[in-house]
Design an enzyme around this catalytic site. Structure first.
Site, PDB file in Angstrom:
ATOM      1  N   HIS A  39      31.290  39.787  43.746  1.00 16.79           N
ATOM      2  CA  HIS A  39      31.804  40.587  42.813  1.00 16.79           C
ATOM      3  C   HIS A  39      31.481  42.133  43.604  1.00 16.79           C
ATOM      4  O   HIS A  39      30.276  42.684  43.477  1.00 16.79           O
ATOM      5  CB  HIS A  39      30.947  40.697  41.535  1.00 16.79           C
ATOM      6  CG  HIS A  39      31.714  41.390  40.562  1.00 16.79           C
ATOM      7  ND1 HIS A  39      32.305  40.957  39.359  1.00 16.79           N
ATOM      8  CD2 HIS A  39      31.715  42.746  40.601  1.00 16.79           C
ATOM      9  CE1 HIS A  39      32.750  41.869  38.659  1.00 16.79           C
ATOM     10  NE2 HIS A  39      32.580  43.121  39.428  1.00 16.79           N
ATOM     11  N   HIS A  83      33.590  46.038  44.777  1.00 12.98           N
ATOM     12  CA  HIS A  83      34.786  46.445  44.466  1.00 12.98           C
ATOM     13  C   HIS A  83      35.041  47.412  45.641  1.00 12.98           C
ATOM     14  O   HIS A  83      34.190  48.107  46.021  1.00 12.98           O
ATOM     15  CB  HIS A  83      34.937  47.287  43.156  1.00 12.98           C
ATOM     16  CG  HIS A  83      35.010  46.805  41.895  1.00 12.98           C
ATOM     17  ND1 HIS A  83      36.206  46.411  41.413  1.00 12.98           N
ATOM     18  CD2 HIS A  83      34.163  46.104  41.040  1.00 12.98           C
ATOM     19  CE1 HIS A  83      36.099  45.910  40.333  1.00 12.98           C
ATOM     20  NE2 HIS A  83      34.668  45.687  39.937  1.00 12.98           N
ATOM     21  N   ASP A 123      37.174  49.926  46.335  1.00 15.27           N
ATOM     22  CA  ASP A 123      37.076  51.191  45.997  1.00 15.27           C
ATOM     23  C   ASP A 123      35.519  51.973  45.440  1.00 15.27           C
ATOM     24  O   ASP A 123      35.669  53.024  45.220  1.00 15.27           O
ATOM     25  CB  ASP A 123      38.085  51.773  45.062  1.00 15.27           C
ATOM     26  CG  ASP A 123      38.493  50.970  43.801  1.00 15.27           C
ATOM     27  OD1 ASP A 123      37.759  49.966  43.801  1.00 15.27           O
ATOM     28  OD2 ASP A 123      39.061  51.222  42.859  1.00 15.27           O
ATOM     29  N   GLY A 142      38.470  47.059  34.210  1.00 14.50           N
ATOM     30  CA  GLY A 142      38.880  48.352  33.616  1.00 14.50           C
ATOM     31  C   GLY A 142      38.173  48.473  32.523  1.00 14.50           C
ATOM     32  O   GLY A 142      37.372  47.491  32.238  1.00 14.50           O
ATOM     33  N   HIS A 172      36.730  40.320  34.134  1.00 17.38           N
ATOM     34  CA  HIS A 172      35.656  40.999  33.755  1.00 17.38           C
ATOM     35  C   HIS A 172      35.480  40.954  32.367  1.00 17.38           C
ATOM     36  O   HIS A 172      36.393  41.109  31.546  1.00 17.38           O
ATOM     37  CB  HIS A 172      35.961  42.663  33.983  1.00 17.38           C
ATOM     38  CG  HIS A 172      35.787  43.153  35.420  1.00 17.38           C
ATOM     39  ND1 HIS A 172      36.502  42.668  36.608  1.00 17.38           N
ATOM     40  CD2 HIS A 172      34.749  44.075  36.033  1.00 17.38           C
ATOM     41  CE1 HIS A 172      35.853  43.309  37.604  1.00 17.38           C
ATOM     42  NE2 HIS A 172      34.872  44.067  37.164  1.00 17.38           N
ATOM     43  N   GLU A 208      30.502  42.802  29.722  1.00 17.24           N
ATOM     44  CA  GLU A 208      29.905  43.991  30.384  1.00 17.24           C
ATOM     45  C   GLU A 208      29.875  45.012  29.290  1.00 17.24           C
ATOM     46  O   GLU A 208      28.715  45.145  28.515  1.00 17.24           O
ATOM     47  CB  GLU A 208      30.673  44.533  31.620  1.00 17.24           C
ATOM     48  CG  GLU A 208      29.788  45.537  31.961  1.00 17.24           C
ATOM     49  CD  GLU A 208      30.783  46.332  33.297  1.00 17.24           C
ATOM     50  OE1 GLU A 208      29.917  46.772  34.168  1.00 17.24           O
ATOM     51  OE2 GLU A 208      31.845  45.932  33.343  1.00 17.24           O
ATOM     52  N   ASP A 264      28.753  44.865  42.807  1.00 20.66           N
ATOM     53  CA  ASP A 264      29.706  45.718  42.011  1.00 20.66           C
ATOM     54  C   ASP A 264      30.208  46.702  42.769  1.00 20.66           C
ATOM     55  O   ASP A 264      31.275  46.820  43.629  1.00 20.66           O
ATOM     56  CB  ASP A 264      28.957  46.092  40.695  1.00 20.66           C
ATOM     57  CG  ASP A 264      30.269  46.343  39.783  1.00 20.66           C
ATOM     58  OD1 ASP A 264      31.285  45.983  39.864  1.00 20.66           O
ATOM     59  OD2 ASP A 264      29.716  46.981  38.568  1.00 20.66           O
TER      60      ASP A 264
END
EC number: 3.5.4.4
Length: 371
Positions: free
Chosen positions: A20, A22, A24, A182, A209, A212, A309
Site C-alpha cells: 500500500h 501511493h 503521488d 479517496g 480503501h 480508515e 501509504d
C-alpha cells in the site's frame, strides 16, 4: 553468528514487501520543486527543498483525512506529462529498492493525470516505463526489486468501471490489480459494484480503501457486497473486537478478546489488512501510535501487513514504519519476518512468483539478520 541489532540501518537491510503505497504521495521534495519550476506551477507553499518537505509533513498531520488528501493537489499538478510520470515512477522504484523493499505494489489514479492531454493508456504506459527503468537502475547498484502497479479509481468520481477495464487491459504488462480511493464518508464502495463485478468476471484481483476515515460499515460493504481481496487500511476492524477493560495494546496476547461477526470473517478468510501505522495517526483513523491496534490484530493472528501509504506526507519509509512498530510493541526479527511473509502471501502476483520470493529472498534475508 550473532543476531543483528534491531536498529534502522539493520532494518533497512531486511527484505521488505510493500502493498500500500501511493505514487503521488511518494515524490521526493526536490522532485516536486524541480517539476513545479519546469512547468511554471507557482502554487507550492514553499520554495526550497527542506521547506517543501516540512510543509507536506505538517499539512498531513492535521488528523483529518479530507485535509490530508488536499496535499495531493500539488503533487498531482506536477505529474501531468509522460516525462514527469516516468521520472516519479523511476525515482519511486529506486527509493524503495534502496530501502530494502524487494517487492512493491504501487498504486495511482490514472484519471488524475489527464490535464495535459494524455490518455489513460498513455498515463499507465509512462508509469510502467518509469518503474522498469528504476528497477533496472537499482539492479545496477546491486538492489533488486520487483515493482507492480495497482490502478486506482477515485470513489467520488464516476470512472471506476473504465479504470477497472484499464486494469484488465494492462494485466500482463505490470498492472496487477484495481483499487478505489479517496474520501470514504458519503462515498461507499457499493457505488462501484459494476467495477468490482467486472474485475471478478475477469478473474482479476482488487483491494478497496475501507475502514480508515469511515468505520465498520465501510469494511462490511467492502467484503460482503463488493468481495474485496484485501482491505486498504482496514484498521477500524478493531471496532468489532472487544477487549477487557484496561487491556494494554502492547500486550503479548489477548486471550479474552471477543470478535464480532465482521472481525471473525476478516480473520477466518485471511483477508489481508494493509495497515499504515504513521499514516493512520496522521489522518485521525487512530489517536496515537501507542493506541494503534496493529499489535492487537497481529497477536490475534489477523493477516497484518506493514505499509507506508504516502512516503512524502509521512516523511517515512518501510524501514521507519517497521522501526516504529519495534519501538512501540517490542517486536523482534521473527515478527518482522512474519509481517513480510504475510504481505508476500497477499500480493497480487501468481502463487509461484510469491513463493519464489518468500523462499529465495525473504527467508534467506532474515536468516542472515537473525543469525
Amino acid at each position: 553468528m550473532t543476531t543483528s541489532p534491531l536498529d534502522l540501518p539493520s532494518i533497512a537491510l531486511a527484505p521488505k514487501v510493500l502493498l500500500h503505497d501511493h505514487l503521488d504521495g511518494g515524490l521526493r521534495p526536490a522532485t516536486v520543486l524541480e517539476l513545479a519550476r519546469e512547468i511554471g506551477y507557482d502554487e507550492l507553499p514553499a520554495d526550497d527543498v527542506a521547506a517543501v518537505g516540512a510543509w507536506f509533513r505538517e499539512a498531513a498531520d492535521s488528523g483529518s483525512l479530507v485535509r490530508y488528501l488536499e496535499t495531493f493537489t500539488h503533487t498531482v499538478a506536477v505529474m501531468q506529462t509522460a516525462s514527469s510520470l516516468e521520472r516519479v515512477a523511476r525515482e519511486c522504484a529506486e527509493d524503495l529498492a534502496d530501502d530494502g523493499v524487494v517487492y512493491a505494489e504501487v498504486r495511482f489514479a490514472p484519471e488524475q493525470h489527464l490535464e495535459n492531454g494524455l490518455t489513460l493508456d498513455e498515463v499507465v504506459e509512462a508509469v510502467l516505463r518509469g518503474f522498469e527503468d528504476g528497477a533496472a537502475q537499482a539492479a545496477d547498484r546491486g538492489r533488486r526489486i520487483q515493482v507492480r502497479t495497482l490502478v486506482t479509481a477515485m470513489r467520488h468520481a464516476a470512472r471506476s468501471r473504465e479504470i477497472a477495464e484499464l486494469a484488465v487491459r494492462f494485466r500482463h504488462r505490470g498492472v496487477v490489480g484495481f483499487d478505489i480511493a479517496g474520501a470514504e464518508a458519503g462515498y461507499p464502495p457499493s457505488r462501484h459494484l459494476d467495477a468490482f463485478e467486472y474485475m471478478r468476471a475477469n478473474n482479476a484481483p482488487f483491494t478497496i480503501h475501507a475502514g480508515e476515515a469511515f468505520g465498520l460499515p465501510s469494511i462490511h460493504e467492502a467484503i460482503s457486497f463488493c468481495g474485496t481481496d484485501r482491505l486498504g487500511h482496514g484498521v477500524r476492524v478493531i471496532e468489532d473486537i472487544t477487549l477487557p477493560v484496561g487491556a494494554d495494546p502492547a500486550a503479548a496476547a489477548f486471550p479474552d478478546a471477543r470478535l464480532g461477526d465482521v472481525a471473525n470473517y476478516v480473520r477466518d478468510k485471511r483477508i489481508p489488512l494493509e495497515l499504515c501505522p504513521s499514516s493512520n495517526v496522521q489522518t485521525g483513523a487512530v489517536a496515537s501510535l501507542a493506541e494503534h491496534p496493529f499489535n492487537v490484530l497481529a497477536r490475534l493472528r489477523f493477516r497484518v501487513t506493514v505499509n507506508t501509504d504516502n512516503r512524502l506526507m509521512g516523511d517515512t519509509t518501510m524501514s521507519r514504519e517497521c522501526k516504529v512498530l519495534v519501538d512501540q510493541f517490542g517486536y523482534g526479527w521473527s515478527d518482522l519476518e512474519r509481517f513480510t511473509v504475510n504481505a508476500m502471501k497477499s500480493a497480487f502476483i501468481h502463487f509461484d512468483e510469491r513463493l519464489a520470493i518468500i523462499d529465495d529472498v525473504i527467508k534467506p534475508g532474515y536468516a542472515v539478520l537473525i543469525g
